[in-house]
Design a protein around this motif. Structure first.
Motif, PDB file in Angstrom:
ATOM      1  N   PHE A   1      36.987  73.514  11.421  1.00 46.45           N
ATOM      2  CA  PHE A   1      37.053  73.722   9.979  1.00 46.45           C
ATOM      3  C   PHE A   1      38.229  74.631   9.620  1.00 46.45           C
ATOM      4  O   PHE A   1      38.902  74.420   8.605  1.00 46.45           O
ATOM      5  CB  PHE A   1      35.738  74.332   9.488  1.00 46.45           C
ATOM      6  CG  PHE A   1      35.671  74.500   7.994  1.00 46.45           C
ATOM      7  CD1 PHE A   1      35.670  73.399   7.157  1.00 46.45           C
ATOM      8  CD2 PHE A   1      35.611  75.762   7.443  1.00 46.45           C
ATOM      9  CE1 PHE A   1      35.607  73.559   5.780  1.00 46.45           C
ATOM     10  CE2 PHE A   1      35.544  75.928   6.074  1.00 46.45           C
ATOM     11  CZ  PHE A   1      35.543  74.823   5.240  1.00 46.45           C
TER      12      PHE A   1
ATOM     13  N   TRP B   1      34.558  66.518   5.682  1.00 48.55           N
ATOM     14  CA  TRP B   1      33.244  66.392   6.303  1.00 48.55           C
ATOM     15  C   TRP B   1      33.150  65.169   7.201  1.00 48.55           C
ATOM     16  O   TRP B   1      32.587  65.274   8.305  1.00 48.55           O
ATOM     17  CB  TRP B   1      32.158  66.394   5.232  1.00 48.55           C
ATOM     18  CG  TRP B   1      32.103  67.693   4.492  1.00 48.55           C
ATOM     19  CD1 TRP B   1      32.338  67.905   3.171  1.00 48.55           C
ATOM     20  CD2 TRP B   1      31.853  68.986   5.059  1.00 48.55           C
ATOM     21  NE1 TRP B   1      32.241  69.245   2.875  1.00 48.55           N
ATOM     22  CE2 TRP B   1      31.930  69.932   4.004  1.00 48.55           C
ATOM     23  CE3 TRP B   1      31.551  69.433   6.343  1.00 48.55           C
ATOM     24  CZ2 TRP B   1      31.731  71.292   4.205  1.00 48.55           C
ATOM     25  CZ3 TRP B   1      31.353  70.787   6.545  1.00 48.55           C
ATOM     26  CH2 TRP B   1      31.438  71.699   5.484  1.00 48.55           C
TER      27      TRP B   1
ATOM     28  N   PRO C   1      32.828  73.550  15.848  1.00 50.82           N
ATOM     29  CA  PRO C   1      32.847  73.047  14.465  1.00 50.82           C
ATOM     30  C   PRO C   1      33.510  74.010  13.489  1.00 50.82           C
ATOM     31  O   PRO C   1      34.272  73.576  12.612  1.00 50.82           O
ATOM     32  CB  PRO C   1      31.358  72.851  14.149  1.00 50.82           C
ATOM     33  CG  PRO C   1      30.709  72.633  15.473  1.00 50.82           C
ATOM     34  CD  PRO C   1      31.461  73.512  16.409  1.00 50.82           C
TER      35      PRO C   1
ATOM     36  N   MET D   1      34.887  66.332  10.339  1.00 47.71           N
ATOM     37  CA  MET D   1      34.062  67.236  11.134  1.00 47.71           C
ATOM     38  C   MET D   1      32.966  66.477  11.858  1.00 47.71           C
ATOM     39  O   MET D   1      32.725  66.680  13.055  1.00 47.71           O
ATOM     40  CB  MET D   1      33.452  68.297  10.219  1.00 47.71           C
ATOM     41  CG  MET D   1      34.454  69.233   9.571  1.00 47.71           C
ATOM     42  SD  MET D   1      35.029  70.505  10.690  1.00 47.71           S
ATOM     43  CE  MET D   1      33.528  71.431  10.939  1.00 47.71           C
TER      44      MET D   1
END
Length: 270
Positions: free
Chosen positions: A109, A128, A105, A131
């Motif tokens: 990012f 978001w 993750p 993700m």
């Protein structure tokens, strides 16, 4: 009059977003890439050490499918090794793989931070959802493999060993486990891959739909490669979610393709 005023507002917003896009030189791009790469490596190393602290529990978790399958066929559940360093190397390999998953993750990012300067302001708010979708798809594919595909494959394979005594080597079993679990986790990322390819105009929804018959062929070839058993039912079990994800990817491509965004901006400017 109201429609005209609304169109002018949309056009002004579009022009503002174009101005907000920052310009970066080649050297600045390289420095930004180096920065994101270093951060990702640090996260990967930290993930490795965290995972190594739980390496025995990780191995028990990985061993559970073969243990259950061997018990079901009334066979010895003890795995074997040929070299004294095999056990240590196995723990290192598992810690690295789990550490990479833990760091994924944060690495994603970093990737998003690298490409976000080239996106419009309204597109950056998708970080978001991006993700969440990426992590959820990967773990969804891994869970699908761990819960359904891998146990079924082991049960099928062990059904042919009733007259033999299996000596299952830990490295070979680990390789099979990682191939199935990580392979399915990676294939479930197809919509994310298509999103990036469409975002940069490499593929289009028309291209994906026109070549769907070739995509089906490629999907079944991939399923045949990562399926540990030779039966057609298990291969179809692998391929079915990939076909669904390909259709979902066509919709994702339509939403993010630059051609659609240009048409939306042109219609807003009129």
């Amino acid at each position: 009059m109201a429609d005209a005023a609304e169109a002018v507002d949309r056009a002004r917003t579009a022009v503002t977003e174009r101005v907000e896009l920052p310009g970066m030189s080649l050297l600045e791009h390289l420095n930004e890439l180096r920065k994101r790469f270093v951060h990702s490596i640090v996260a990967l190393v930290l993930g490795f050490f965290v995972a190594y602290g739980f390496h025995e529990r990780i191995f028990v978790f990985m061993q559970q499918p073969i243990t259950v399958a061997l018990k079901r066929h009334h066979l010895d559940t003890q795995l074997v090794y040929h070299n004294p360093v095999d056990g240590f190397n196995l723990y290192l390999k598992l810690s690295f793989m789990v550490g990479a998953i833990l760091a994924a993750p944060y690495i994603l990012f970093q990737i998003w931070l690298f490409i976000s300067p080239g996106l419009y302001k309204h597109e950056r708010r998708y970080v978001w959802p991006f993700m969440l979708a990426t992590v959820s798809l990967f773990f969804g594919g891994a869970f699908f493999g761990y819960r359904f595909v891998f146990p079924g494959s082991l049960d099928f394979l062990l059904s042919y060993s009733d007259k033999f005594r299996p000596l299952i080597e830990i490295n070979e079993y680990t390789g099979l486990f990682l191939t199935v679990i990580l392979g399915l986790g990676a294939t479930f990322e197809l919509p994310i891959l298509v999103m990036f390819l469409s975002l940069f105009g490499i593929v289009s929804p028309r291209f994906l739909w026109t070549n769907i018959r070739y995509a089906i062929l490629i999907i079944f070839v991939i399923a045949a490669i990562i399926t540990p058993t030779p039966d057609i039912i298990m291969m179809c079990l692998f391929a079915s979610p990939m076909l669904v994800l390909y259709l979902v990817s066509i919709g994702v491509s339509y939403m993010v393709h630059p051609g659609r965004r240009r048409r939306a901006l042109d219609s807003a400017a009129k």
